[in-house]
Design an enzyme around this catalytic site. Structure first.
Site, PDB file in Angstrom:
ATOM      1  N   ASN A 131       0.804  -1.230   0.000  1.00  0.00           N
ATOM      2  CA  ASN A 131       0.000   0.000   0.000  1.00  0.00           C
ATOM      3  C   ASN A 131       0.836   1.280   0.000  1.00  0.00           C
ATOM      4  O   ASN A 131       0.496   2.257  -0.657  1.00  0.00           O
ATOM      5  CB  ASN A 131      -0.992  -0.007   1.171  1.00  0.00           C
ATOM      6  CG  ASN A 131      -0.300  -0.031   2.522  1.00  0.00           C
ATOM      7  OD1 ASN A 131       0.708  -0.701   2.708  1.00  0.00           O
ATOM      8  ND2 ASN A 131      -0.855   0.696   3.474  1.00  0.00           N
ATOM      9  N   GLU A 228       3.010  -5.446  12.270  1.00  0.00           N
ATOM     10  CA  GLU A 228       1.934  -4.462  12.117  1.00  0.00           C
ATOM     11  C   GLU A 228       0.893  -5.084  11.211  1.00  0.00           C
ATOM     12  O   GLU A 228       1.135  -5.300  10.022  1.00  0.00           O
ATOM     13  CB  GLU A 228       2.426  -3.156  11.509  1.00  0.00           C
ATOM     14  CG  GLU A 228       1.320  -2.099  11.483  1.00  0.00           C
ATOM     15  CD  GLU A 228       1.574  -0.968  10.520  1.00  0.00           C
ATOM     16  OE1 GLU A 228       0.593  -0.533   9.858  1.00  0.00           O
ATOM     17  OE2 GLU A 228       2.728  -0.529  10.403  1.00  0.00           O
ATOM     18  N   CYS A 262      -2.530   2.043   6.261  1.00  0.00           N
ATOM     19  CA  CYS A 262      -2.492   1.313   7.532  1.00  0.00           C
ATOM     20  C   CYS A 262      -3.188   2.108   8.630  1.00  0.00           C
ATOM     21  O   CYS A 262      -3.923   1.553   9.434  1.00  0.00           O
ATOM     22  CB  CYS A 262      -1.047   1.030   7.940  1.00  0.00           C
ATOM     23  SG  CYS A 262      -0.133   0.006   6.771  1.00  0.00           S
TER      24      CYS A 262
END
Length: 457
Positions: A131, A228, A262
């Protein structure tokens, strides 16, 4: 195995790469481990300067990189790529390295030298997402190399060219090829390498399922993990907030990069006195977006990275509407909606019984709820399996910090959102994962303490 990047622009195969066999991967690991000792023996300042030169090399390629990103994951070229954040993060980590990695001197007398040094783990595996493919990778690559580790970078299959670009730039700047390797690995080979204790540390950014696979592979090896794994980040707009600033920032945080951030905003709670005005302004902003080909400079909202990602968001929205949610964006205003091209959506009359308010959407949709009090907002913000960031909007810093102390999350923003400050630890809790990147703490996680107790007489 062949990795294929299917471009979200037109569904064509943009890039194909063959993965390494297990034997080839083991050979790459051995070369990295051998090269790491010599790399760690170099002066810290030399490693810092080589990483800085490598980052500058990436910047020189930005005009080529920007359209490559658009072809691979769909971000519009009008936004100019990621070099600003890429450079900011690497530069900050270079700036603090001497202090962050400095030995802790306890005693240096005629009788004793007692000191704690920070030493590298050895070889670090960085598994980066698609991303923000450059910025997420550099978060670990830069401090890992600066602190004396060797690095193997395994990039997402959606962005295979990124790792190649980074490795070529770093090698051209003088970082040895075996010290920083870009590798193409399938999931099983990756797990086999982790299970064989090939790495001193693994940093993974991706799905909860991917994080569980990393933990399973590392089980019993005592390999350090930084994970993460996603978020469902809330915004809370209090009655004294700057309404225009709150709407502009939170809606941009929800929709930018087609919602594929995120720390993107996925749910918003607005005090009842501002709710109607907030929704009206939000709808106006979103209706001004142009969904289309990311190579077109007029496009403000590109396709999602893959059709299956867009279909998941469509499913969440359809389920919510069927359960009573109100959709404020009309399909007729976004006729391009098809395949990976997903129209944005704002939902009200939502509840936490709906998947769109509980599961990560990672797309251009946001649910907005009215709240009566701080206590209600805190309860709703904490009613999540994730904890990455939260965004609070008020004119009162004391009130914001009091609320922040009660939120289960990794980072709390006041009057801003969707930003990664390299001076602060990037971390999360609950299903978002564990560990921490960037800041001084990032260096601590990429090294281990080693104590020296030297008796002189």
């Amino acid at each position: 195995m062949t990795i294929r990047c299917i471009s979200p622009i037109d569904g064509s195969v943009y890039a194909e790469r063959e993965t390494l066999t297990l034997a080839q991967a083991q050979d790459a690991v051995e070369k990295a481990q051998l090269a790491q000792a010599e790399w760690a023996a170099r002066p810290l300042q030399e490693r810092i300067e080589l990483v800085q030169a490598s980052v500058a090399r990436v910047g020189e390629l930005n005009d080529e990189i920007v359209p490559e990103i658009a072809w691979q994951m769909g971000r519009p070229v009008r936004y100019g790529g990621e070099f600003g954040g890429f450079n900011e993060r690497a530069s900050y980590m270079a700036e603090i390295a001497q202090d962050a990695l400095a030995p802790i001197e306890i005693e240096d007398s005629d009788a004793f030298r007692r000191v704690i040094k920070r030493v590298p783990h050895g070889l670090i595996l960085v598994v980066a997402p698609w991303n923000y493919p450059y910025m997420t990778a550099i978060n670990t690559v830069a401090p890992a190399l600066i602190s004396g580790n060797a690095v193997m970078l395994k990039h997402a299959s959606q962005t295979p060219v990124v790792g190649e670009r980074m490795a070529a730039a770093f090698h051209a700047a003088g970082v040895p090829k075996d010290v920083f390797q870009n590798v193409f690995l399938d999931h099983q080979t990756t797990s086999d390498l982790i299970a064989a204790r090939s790495f001193g540390f693994v940093n993974f950014t991706g799905s909860v399922g991917g994080g569980k696979a990393m933990e399973a592979a590392a089980s019993g090896t005592f390999t350090g993990l930084g994970l993460e794994l996603g978020g469902k980040d809330p915004g809370y707009v209090m009655e004294d907030a700057n309404l225009d600033a709150a709407v502009d920032t939170l809606i941009d945080g929800a929709m930018f990069n087609s919602g594929q951030c995120c720390c993107g905003i996925e749910r918003i709670y607005v005090h009842e006195t501002l709710f109607d005005a907030f929704v009206e302004k939000a709808v106006s902003i979103v209706n001004g977006y142009k969904l289309g080909n990311p190579l077109d400079m007029e496009t403000t909202l590109g396709p999602m990275a893959h059709v299956r990602f867009a279909d998941e968001v469509r499913s969440q929205v359809q389920e919510a509407v069927a359960a009573g949610a109100i959709a404020h964006i009309k399909p007729s205003d976004f006729p391009q909606d098809s395949g990976a091209y997903l129209m944005p959506q704002i939902l009200t009359n939502v509840s936490h019984n709906m998947r769109v308010m509980r599961e990560e959407s990672f797309g251009p949709v946001v649910g907005i709820m009215s709240v009566k009090s701080d206590a209600e907002a805190i309860r709703l913000m904490n009613d999540s399996d994730f904890g990455l960031t939260a965004s609070l909007w008020t004119q009162d810093p004391t009130r914001a910090e009091t609320i922040a102390d009660q939120i289960d999350t990794g980072t709390v923003f006041m009057n801003r959102a969707d930003y990664l400050d390299p001076a602060l630890c990037w971390t999360g809790c609950k299903n978002t994962g564990r560990g921490g990147g960037l800041s001084v703490i990032g260096y601590h996680n990429l090294t281990r303490p080693k104590s020296y107790h030297l008796k002189k007489a």
